[in-house]
Design a protein around this motif. Sequence first.
Motif, PDB file in Angstrom:
ATOM      1  N   TYR A  34      56.463  34.695  31.572  1.00  0.00           N
ATOM      2  CA  TYR A  34      56.600  34.970  33.002  1.00  0.00           C
ATOM      3  C   TYR A  34      56.284  36.429  33.311  1.00  0.00           C
ATOM      4  CZ  TYR A  34      58.900  30.425  33.576  1.00  0.00           C
ATOM      5  OH  TYR A  34      59.191  29.096  33.602  1.00  0.00           O
ATOM      6  N   LEU A  35      56.768  37.343  32.477  1.00  0.00           N
ATOM      7  CA  LEU A  35      56.498  38.762  32.706  1.00  0.00           C
ATOM      8  C   LEU A  35      55.007  39.065  32.629  1.00  0.00           C
ATOM      9  CD1 LEU A  35      59.407  40.534  30.790  1.00  0.00           C
ATOM     10  CD2 LEU A  35      58.997  40.521  33.242  1.00  0.00           C
ATOM     11  N   VAL A  36      54.328  38.505  31.639  1.00  0.00           N
ATOM     12  CA  VAL A  36      52.884  38.719  31.501  1.00  0.00           C
ATOM     13  C   VAL A  36      52.157  38.125  32.696  1.00  0.00           C
ATOM     14  CG1 VAL A  36      50.855  38.101  30.122  1.00  0.00           C
ATOM     15  CG2 VAL A  36      52.922  38.918  28.986  1.00  0.00           C
ATOM     16  N   ALA A  37      52.531  36.914  33.104  1.00  0.00           N
ATOM     17  CA  ALA A  37      51.873  36.251  34.233  1.00  0.00           C
ATOM     18  C   ALA A  37      52.076  37.045  35.522  1.00  0.00           C
ATOM     19  CB  ALA A  37      52.403  34.831  34.388  1.00  0.00           C
ATOM     20  N   VAL A  38      53.277  37.545  35.755  1.00  0.00           N
ATOM     21  CA  VAL A  38      53.549  38.318  36.972  1.00  0.00           C
ATOM     22  C   VAL A  38      52.744  39.617  36.971  1.00  0.00           C
ATOM     23  CG1 VAL A  38      55.348  39.648  38.157  1.00  0.00           C
ATOM     24  CG2 VAL A  38      55.794  37.300  37.437  1.00  0.00           C
ATOM     25  N   HIS A  39      52.619  40.252  35.817  1.00  0.00           N
ATOM     26  CA  HIS A  39      51.836  41.484  35.759  1.00  0.00           C
ATOM     27  C   HIS A  39      50.351  41.215  35.986  1.00  0.00           C
ATOM     28  CE1 HIS A  39      55.474  43.354  34.160  1.00  0.00           C
ATOM     29  NE2 HIS A  39      54.934  44.470  34.580  1.00  0.00           N
ATOM     30  N   PHE A  40      49.846  40.105  35.457  1.00  0.00           N
ATOM     31  CA  PHE A  40      48.450  39.745  35.716  1.00  0.00           C
ATOM     32  C   PHE A  40      48.241  39.458  37.204  1.00  0.00           C
ATOM     33  CE2 PHE A  40      47.604  38.823  31.144  1.00  0.00           C
ATOM     34  CZ  PHE A  40      46.445  39.577  31.042  1.00  0.00           C
ATOM     35  N   PHE A  41      49.173  38.756  37.826  1.00  0.00           N
ATOM     36  CA  PHE A  41      49.077  38.452  39.258  1.00  0.00           C
ATOM     37  C   PHE A  41      49.122  39.733  40.091  1.00  0.00           C
ATOM     38  CE2 PHE A  41      51.007  37.053  43.331  1.00  0.00           C
ATOM     39  CZ  PHE A  41      49.969  36.246  43.756  1.00  0.00           C
ATOM     40  N   ALA A  42      50.017  40.644  39.722  1.00  0.00           N
ATOM     41  CA  ALA A  42      50.112  41.916  40.442  1.00  0.00           C
ATOM     42  C   ALA A  42      48.823  42.728  40.267  1.00  0.00           C
ATOM     43  CB  ALA A  42      51.316  42.717  39.937  1.00  0.00           C
ATOM     44  N   ALA A  43      48.258  42.717  39.064  1.00  0.00           N
ATOM     45  CA  ALA A  43      46.997  43.427  38.828  1.00  0.00           C
ATOM     46  C   ALA A  43      45.865  42.804  39.647  1.00  0.00           C
ATOM     47  CB  ALA A  43      46.651  43.401  37.347  1.00  0.00           C
ATOM     48  N   PHE A  44      45.853  41.480  39.764  1.00  0.00           N
ATOM     49  CA  PHE A  44      44.844  40.799  40.568  1.00  0.00           C
ATOM     50  C   PHE A  44      44.977  41.200  42.042  1.00  0.00           C
ATOM     51  CE2 PHE A  44      43.965  37.113  43.341  1.00  0.00           C
ATOM     52  CZ  PHE A  44      42.591  37.070  43.189  1.00  0.00           C
ATOM     53  N   LEU A  45      46.203  41.208  42.553  1.00  0.00           N
ATOM     54  CA  LEU A  45      46.408  41.613  43.948  1.00  0.00           C
ATOM     55  C   LEU A  45      46.001  43.068  44.165  1.00  0.00           C
ATOM     56  CD1 LEU A  45      49.795  39.941  44.929  1.00  0.00           C
ATOM     57  CD2 LEU A  45      47.493  39.276  45.608  1.00  0.00           C
ATOM     58  N   PHE A  46      46.360  43.922  43.219  1.00  0.00           N
ATOM     59  CA  PHE A  46      45.968  45.330  43.317  1.00  0.00           C
ATOM     60  C   PHE A  46      44.447  45.454  43.359  1.00  0.00           C
ATOM     61  CE2 PHE A  46      44.750  49.339  41.323  1.00  0.00           C
ATOM     62  CZ  PHE A  46      45.403  50.242  42.137  1.00  0.00           C
ATOM     63  N   LEU A  47      43.762  44.749  42.480  1.00  0.00           N
ATOM     64  CA  LEU A  47      42.293  44.783  42.443  1.00  0.00           C
ATOM     65  C   LEU A  47      41.715  44.235  43.747  1.00  0.00           C
ATOM     66  CD1 LEU A  47      39.760  45.345  40.705  1.00  0.00           C
ATOM     67  CD2 LEU A  47      39.897  42.948  39.968  1.00  0.00           C
ATOM     68  N   LEU A  48      42.286  43.161  44.245  1.00  0.00           N
ATOM     69  CA  LEU A  48      41.812  42.550  45.488  1.00  0.00           C
ATOM     70  C   LEU A  48      41.917  43.541  46.645  1.00  0.00           C
ATOM     71  CD1 LEU A  48      40.880  39.686  46.401  1.00  0.00           C
ATOM     72  CD2 LEU A  48      43.231  39.317  47.138  1.00  0.00           C
ATOM     73  N   PHE A  49      43.079  44.181  46.806  1.00  0.00           N
ATOM     74  CA  PHE A  49      43.246  45.147  47.884  1.00  0.00           C
ATOM     75  C   PHE A  49      42.406  46.413  47.654  1.00  0.00           C
ATOM     76  CE2 PHE A  49      46.994  42.584  48.831  1.00  0.00           C
ATOM     77  CZ  PHE A  49      46.926  42.523  50.220  1.00  0.00           C
ATOM     78  N   PHE A  50      42.254  46.804  46.409  1.00  0.00           N
ATOM     79  CA  PHE A  50      41.446  47.993  46.101  1.00  0.00           C
ATOM     80  C   PHE A  50      39.988  47.762  46.464  1.00  0.00           C
ATOM     81  CE2 PHE A  50      38.910  50.518  43.099  1.00  0.00           C
ATOM     82  CZ  PHE A  50      39.351  51.789  43.429  1.00  0.00           C
ATOM     83  N   LEU A  51      39.459  46.593  46.108  1.00  0.00           N
ATOM     84  CA  LEU A  51      38.057  46.290  46.412  1.00  0.00           C
ATOM     85  C   LEU A  51      37.848  46.047  47.902  1.00  0.00           C
ATOM     86  CD1 LEU A  51      37.110  43.996  43.392  1.00  0.00           C
ATOM     87  CD2 LEU A  51      36.502  46.388  43.762  1.00  0.00           C
ATOM     88  N   ALA A  52      38.810  45.434  48.564  1.00  0.00           N
ATOM     89  CA  ALA A  52      38.663  45.160  49.986  1.00  0.00           C
ATOM     90  C   ALA A  52      38.780  46.442  50.818  1.00  0.00           C
ATOM     91  CB  ALA A  52      39.726  44.164  50.437  1.00  0.00           C
ATOM     92  N   GLY A  53      39.564  47.389  50.356  1.00  0.00           N
ATOM     93  CA  GLY A  53      39.742  48.632  51.098  1.00  0.00           C
ATOM     94  C   GLY A  53      38.622  49.626  50.886  1.00  0.00           C
ATOM     95  N   GLY A  54      37.875  49.505  49.797  1.00  0.00           N
ATOM     96  CA  GLY A  54      36.865  50.496  49.476  1.00  0.00           C
ATOM     97  C   GLY A  54      35.528  50.036  49.841  1.00  0.00           C
TER      98      GLY A  54
END
Length: 54
Positions: A34-54
């Motif tokens: 669960y911890l690994v999955a949550v961190h992967f999901f958080a990294a995906f969201l971070f990447l999504l917002f980073f790419l959409a904002g830039g």
Amino acid sequence: MNDAVNDASAHTAGKRMDEEDRAPLGMTVRVVIYLVAVHFFAAFLFLLFFLAGG
């Protein structure tokens, strides 16, 4: 003779106490997954917002 019996029972009681303090292996594995999955999901969201904002 009595000291040897007391030492053996104390060792067994200590081992039993250690086993009771630890979480079951299945629960530990689930928590790690669960911890690994949550961190992967958080990294995906971070990447999504980073790419959409830039």
